[in-house]
Design an enzyme around this catalytic site. Sequence first.
Site, mmCIF file in Angstrom:
data_model
loop_
_atom_site.group_PDB
_atom_site.id
_atom_site.type_symbol
_atom_site.label_atom_id
_atom_site.label_comp_id
_atom_site.label_asym_id
_atom_site.label_seq_id
_atom_site.Cartn_x
_atom_site.Cartn_y
_atom_site.Cartn_z
ATOM 1 N N ARG A 148 -48.730 23.929 67.360
ATOM 2 C CA ARG A 148 -48.971 22.833 68.282
ATOM 3 C C ARG A 148 -48.645 21.537 67.538
ATOM 4 O O ARG A 148 -48.746 21.476 66.315
ATOM 5 C CB ARG A 148 -50.432 22.799 68.740
ATOM 6 C CG ARG A 148 -50.915 24.073 69.442
ATOM 7 C CD ARG A 148 -52.392 23.953 69.774
ATOM 8 N NE ARG A 148 -52.899 25.122 70.482
ATOM 9 C CZ ARG A 148 -53.514 26.162 69.905
ATOM 10 N NH1 ARG A 148 -53.692 26.144 68.579
ATOM 11 N NH2 ARG A 148 -53.946 27.176 70.616
ATOM 12 N N LYS A 172 -57.301 24.444 67.563
ATOM 13 C CA LYS A 172 -58.297 23.918 68.492
ATOM 14 C C LYS A 172 -59.700 24.286 68.031
ATOM 15 O O LYS A 172 -59.927 25.393 67.545
ATOM 16 C CB LYS A 172 -58.050 24.460 69.901
ATOM 17 C CG LYS A 172 -56.796 23.885 70.564
ATOM 18 C CD LYS A 172 -56.672 24.371 71.984
ATOM 19 C CE LYS A 172 -55.476 23.727 72.689
ATOM 20 N NZ LYS A 172 -55.344 24.193 74.081
ATOM 21 N N HIS A 244 -43.859 20.969 72.123
ATOM 22 C CA HIS A 244 -44.466 22.250 72.500
ATOM 23 C C HIS A 244 -43.413 23.278 72.910
ATOM 24 O O HIS A 244 -43.667 24.484 72.849
ATOM 25 C CB HIS A 244 -45.454 22.033 73.652
ATOM 26 C CG HIS A 244 -46.687 22.861 73.545
ATOM 27 N ND1 HIS A 244 -47.639 22.669 72.559
ATOM 28 C CD2 HIS A 244 -47.130 23.905 74.294
ATOM 29 C CE1 HIS A 244 -48.623 23.557 72.723
ATOM 30 N NE2 HIS A 244 -48.326 24.306 73.749
ATOM 31 N N ARG A 247 -42.772 25.764 70.289
ATOM 32 C CA ARG A 247 -43.824 26.786 70.203
ATOM 33 C C ARG A 247 -43.577 27.895 71.232
ATOM 34 O O ARG A 247 -43.686 29.079 70.920
ATOM 35 C CB ARG A 247 -45.181 26.123 70.436
ATOM 36 C CG ARG A 247 -46.398 27.046 70.425
ATOM 37 C CD ARG A 247 -47.642 26.168 70.454
ATOM 38 N NE ARG A 247 -48.850 26.860 70.855
ATOM 39 C CZ ARG A 247 -49.669 27.516 70.026
ATOM 40 N NH1 ARG A 247 -49.370 27.583 68.734
ATOM 41 N NH2 ARG A 247 -50.775 28.089 70.465
ATOM 42 N N HIS A 270 -54.387 32.091 69.630
ATOM 43 C CA HIS A 270 -55.005 32.238 70.943
ATOM 44 C C HIS A 270 -56.213 33.170 70.869
ATOM 45 O O HIS A 270 -56.135 34.242 70.262
ATOM 46 C CB HIS A 270 -54.006 32.836 71.947
ATOM 47 C CG HIS A 270 -52.923 31.898 72.339
ATOM 48 N ND1 HIS A 270 -51.703 32.317 72.816
ATOM 49 C CD2 HIS A 270 -52.870 30.549 72.326
ATOM 50 C CE1 HIS A 270 -50.951 31.278 73.075
ATOM 51 N NE2 HIS A 270 -51.636 30.188 72.793
ATOM 52 N N TYR A 279 -47.025 32.509 77.626
ATOM 53 C CA TYR A 279 -45.948 31.932 76.823
ATOM 54 C C TYR A 279 -44.691 32.808 76.835
ATOM 55 O O TYR A 279 -43.635 32.368 76.430
ATOM 56 C CB TYR A 279 -46.403 31.751 75.367
ATOM 57 C CG TYR A 279 -47.317 30.585 75.146
ATOM 58 C CD1 TYR A 279 -46.860 29.432 74.524
ATOM 59 C CD2 TYR A 279 -48.635 30.625 75.550
ATOM 60 C CE1 TYR A 279 -47.695 28.350 74.313
ATOM 61 C CE2 TYR A 279 -49.486 29.562 75.348
ATOM 62 C CZ TYR A 279 -49.016 28.424 74.731
ATOM 63 O OH TYR A 279 -49.857 27.363 74.525
#
Length: 298
Positions: A148, A172, A244, A247, A270, A279
């Site tokens: 990211r 995150k 992004h 990614r 994730h 994705y």
Amino acid sequence: MNWQQAIKDYQNYLKIERGLSKNSITSYSLDLQKMVRYFDDHEVKVSPIRVDMETVQQFVHDVAKTVNPRSQARIISGLKGFFNYLVFEDYRNDNPMDLIETPKIGRKLPDTLSVDEINALILAIDLSKPEGERNRAILETLYGCGLRVSELLNLKLSDLYFDEDFIKVTGKGNKQRFVPISDVNKKYINIYQYEVRVHLPIMKEHQDFLFLNRRGKQLTRAMVFTITKRLAEKIGLKKNISPHTFRHSFATHLLENGADLRAIQQMLGHESITTTEVYMHVNRSHLAKVLNQYHPRK
């Protein structure tokens, strides 16, 4: 309790209890402020503790006229989270959003770049300029490690474990993971680090950050977006790309070349395999090849 105090308390909750990133907290806060402005404009004098379903529903109904279904869904989700927090803290006994339905939006498949397009973008970088080596290392890392943009910006020299072929990434919620890094990617980071970065007037508080601007400070999100947009314009790429996109392409190309979905999930950071599947922009011809190659009755 007034709205501004409630929003401030909610921001602290999201940061401390939920561990959300600054960008996520800002996004939630902007949607709440939009509702507060709506109440002010319509002279609705009600506190977050007393506001009822009909009042909130009118806001959602009116805002739905001005934004797309995906934005509607985000706003509704954010408001539900806010009122759930008030219930959790015993400020309210109910959530006025409980009966408000989220619009069905379906899953949006992300845009991806082909290998040729990625190569063209990297070749378009002007290496005669000092920032050229940095920009090449940035694109190689976005694509080579599937990061990211926030993870790229926060990558530190102390996170580079090149002898072990890994980098440590903070994702995150401040969750850390180790992501493998290729020899090619290491080569371009080393060129930038030892031939360009060492000559920058690095600010003391930014000394450990890998990617810096020419004033020796940590790069911003806007700068990385600008780098990718200008390169896309330079090669005449018609796709609407962002950092992004690299990614998405990282994950897609790995899957198309036979990588295990669980391994891709770990590299992307994730929590849910379902998120990883979004994705994977895989076309039908690739699926047909997989069937023909692996099915026992091919």
